[in-house]
Scaffold this active site. Structure first.
Site, mmCIF file in Angstrom:
data_model
loop_
_atom_site.group_PDB
_atom_site.id
_atom_site.type_symbol
_atom_site.label_atom_id
_atom_site.label_comp_id
_atom_site.label_asym_id
_atom_site.label_seq_id
_atom_site.Cartn_x
_atom_site.Cartn_y
_atom_site.Cartn_z
ATOM 1 N NE ARG A 76 -3.135 2.656 2.673
ATOM 2 C CZ ARG A 76 -3.382 3.402 3.598
ATOM 3 N NH1 ARG A 76 -2.687 2.936 4.976
ATOM 4 N NH2 ARG A 76 -3.759 4.545 3.848
ATOM 5 C CG HIS A 120 -1.041 9.032 3.697
ATOM 6 N ND1 HIS A 120 -1.255 7.646 3.914
ATOM 7 C CD2 HIS A 120 -0.936 9.511 4.800
ATOM 8 C CE1 HIS A 120 -1.126 7.298 4.789
ATOM 9 N NE2 HIS A 120 -0.749 8.223 5.636
ATOM 10 C CD GLU A 166 -4.853 7.437 9.899
ATOM 11 O OE1 GLU A 166 -4.539 6.533 10.622
ATOM 12 O OE2 GLU A 166 -4.006 8.541 10.136
ATOM 13 C CG ASN A 294 -5.115 3.349 8.787
ATOM 14 O OD1 ASN A 294 -5.122 2.249 8.009
ATOM 15 N ND2 ASN A 294 -4.799 4.624 8.530
ATOM 16 C CE1 TYR A 296 -0.095 2.376 13.750
ATOM 17 C CE2 TYR A 296 -2.018 3.390 13.051
ATOM 18 C CZ TYR A 296 -0.584 2.799 12.559
ATOM 19 O OH TYR A 296 -0.203 3.142 11.437
ATOM 20 C CD GLU A 357 -1.590 3.950 8.395
ATOM 21 O OE1 GLU A 357 -1.300 4.265 9.616
ATOM 22 O OE2 GLU A 357 -1.611 4.787 7.346
#
Length: 445
Positions: A76, A120, A166, A294, A296, A357
């Site tokens: 990606r 991005h 995002e 994404n 985390y 991500e």
């Protein structure tokens, strides 16, 4: 013990143009807001910039060979809008097209599937000067023109596309808190940027489908389970959790999948809600082929009476040890994969999902902490699939130690260590660990 994923499940890594390419002013490329922001003293913690970064504008072949050696299925990466269209509209830069042509062709020659992100965060600076970027509705229309160009030029070979990366971070960090480019601290602008990004997404989907009907198009959202900051929260704190969840997660999910924004959120924030024209929400709700996630860790919300409108403070960390993961500590929350996936199944029709991500910081070559992180997060991801979620792939962030936005070059998240002075690459132990996980999938034997 290695988790087993389905035969069609893909493993890959992820990067973004400004964070790795360098060549910031070469071969006709226009400036982006990040070129301007990173050159402003005091904006980047270690004083670095993306001027050189990982130098992939001059050598992407080395990294593709490494990806091939690690048996990655997919890569990606993002296209620099201002490398293709220096002003963000109008004239096209042939040398920019040639660069991405070579990149795509080389990936395909090595059997690596390209996933291309169109935006991005690197808005062409010319569009920022004229329209304040996505604060202006015009930028959404120009984004669709750029998306059409990309689909026409690369769509014969690139089948997997992500419109936005995002949008919450770009609106929040760049236009509300001022910690990212363009560095604005203006809550009145936040919702304009958020809405116009989603409008641009919908217009881009329409434009790309007008060019080709064989594209796999999605959007990538950052997603966070939200928890109360207090282990035994009050009702007011739980209200803050709900507000934070709507502000960060549901605004974007509901817009894309339901064609509406959370009414309770807008009732609270009515003075700063965006101007929504007739047809906007139907455009935003264009059918997508997948949701990019994404993820985390979780966020924590607490009641703050003095914060205008939202009355909520949102934090990425919580020192309360009762919230800590037994192995990964207070910042690790692999269970979030299952919580988010359950929401998508129950509230959003169980869309196809790619984890676009996920990763952690760790500078050592012998990065045992990253291996522990991957072990727990991928196990949770496997459990989410077992519970019925349609999760089709996982992209580690990041392939390389890159320019991590306002943290600069010092924040090292790569499977590959990069000496930015010499551009020497060294594969970390986690890179070999992930290679072995892929090799040990029953479907690969």
């Amino acid at each position: 013990m290695f988790s087993q994923f389905g035969k069609n499940f893909i493993f890959g890594t992820a990067t973004a143009a400004y964070q790795i390419e360098g060549g910031w002013n070469e071969d006709g490329k226009g400036l982006s807001i990040w070129d301007k922001f990173a050159h402003t003293p005091g904006k980047i913690r270690d004083g670095s910039s993306g001027d050189l970064a990982c130098n992939t504008y001059h050598d992407f072949q080395t990294d593709i060979e490494i990806m091939k050696s690690l048996t990655m299925d997919a890569y990606r990466f993002s296209i620099s809008w201002s490398r293709l269209m220096p002003e963000g509209r109008g004239a096209v830069n042939q040398k920019g097209l040639d660069y991405y042509d070579r990149l795509v062709d080389t990936l395909l020659e090595k059997g690596i599937r390209p996933f291309v992100t169109l935006f991005h965060w690197d808005t062409p600076y010319a569009l920022y000067e004229k329209y304040k970027g996505f604060a202006g509705r015009e930028t959404a229309n120009y984004f669709a023109e750029y998306a059409l160009l990309a689909a026409q030029k690369f769509g014969d070979r690139v089948k997997d596309w992500i419109t936005l990366n995002e949008p919450w971070e770009h609106a929040m960090m760049g236009h509300f808190l001022g910690e990212h480019a363009p560095g604005l601290k203006n809550p009145w602008t936040y919702f304009k940027v958020a809405h116009h990004q989603l409008l641009g997404h919908g217009l881009a989907v329409q434009a790309m489908r007008s060019a080709r009907r064989d594209l796999n198009i999605g959007v990538t959202l950052s997603q966070f389970p939200v928890y109360p900051a207090s282990f035994e929260p009050s009702q007011k704190e739980m209200d803050s959790v709900e507000m934070a969840d709507m502000f960060i997660n549901r605004f974007y999910l509901d817009g894309v999948f339901k064609g509406k924004y959370p009414e309770k959120l807008f009732a609270r924030l009515w003075p700063i809600v965006p101007k929504i024209l007739q047809g906007d929400m139907a455009t935003i709700q264009q059918p997508v082929d997948f949701l990019g996630v994404n993820y985390y860790s979780r966020l924590f919300a607490e009641r703050k009476w003095y914060i205008p409108f939202l009355k909520t403070w949102i934090d990425r960390s919580n020192s309360d040890e009762r919230y800590a993961h037994p192995v990964l500590g207070v910042h690790g929350y692999p269970e979030g994969f299952k919580e988010l996936a359950k929401r998508y199944r129950e509230e959003y029709g169980n869309p196809a999902v790619y984890i676009t991500e996920n990763g952690t910081v760790g500078g050592e070559i012998s990065d045992k902490n990253r291996i522990r992180y991957l072990t727990h997060y991928l196990s949770s991801l496997r459990e989410a699939i077992d519970e019925g979620s349609d999760i089709r792939g996982y992209f580690y962030w990041s392939l390389l130690d890159n320019f991590e936005w306002n943290s600069g070059l010092a924040c090292r998240m790569g499977l590959i260590h990069v000496d930015h002075a010499t551009q020497q690459r060294t594969i970390r132990e986690s890179g070999f660990w992930l290679r072995d996980l892929i090799a040990n999938q029953e479907s690969r034997r």
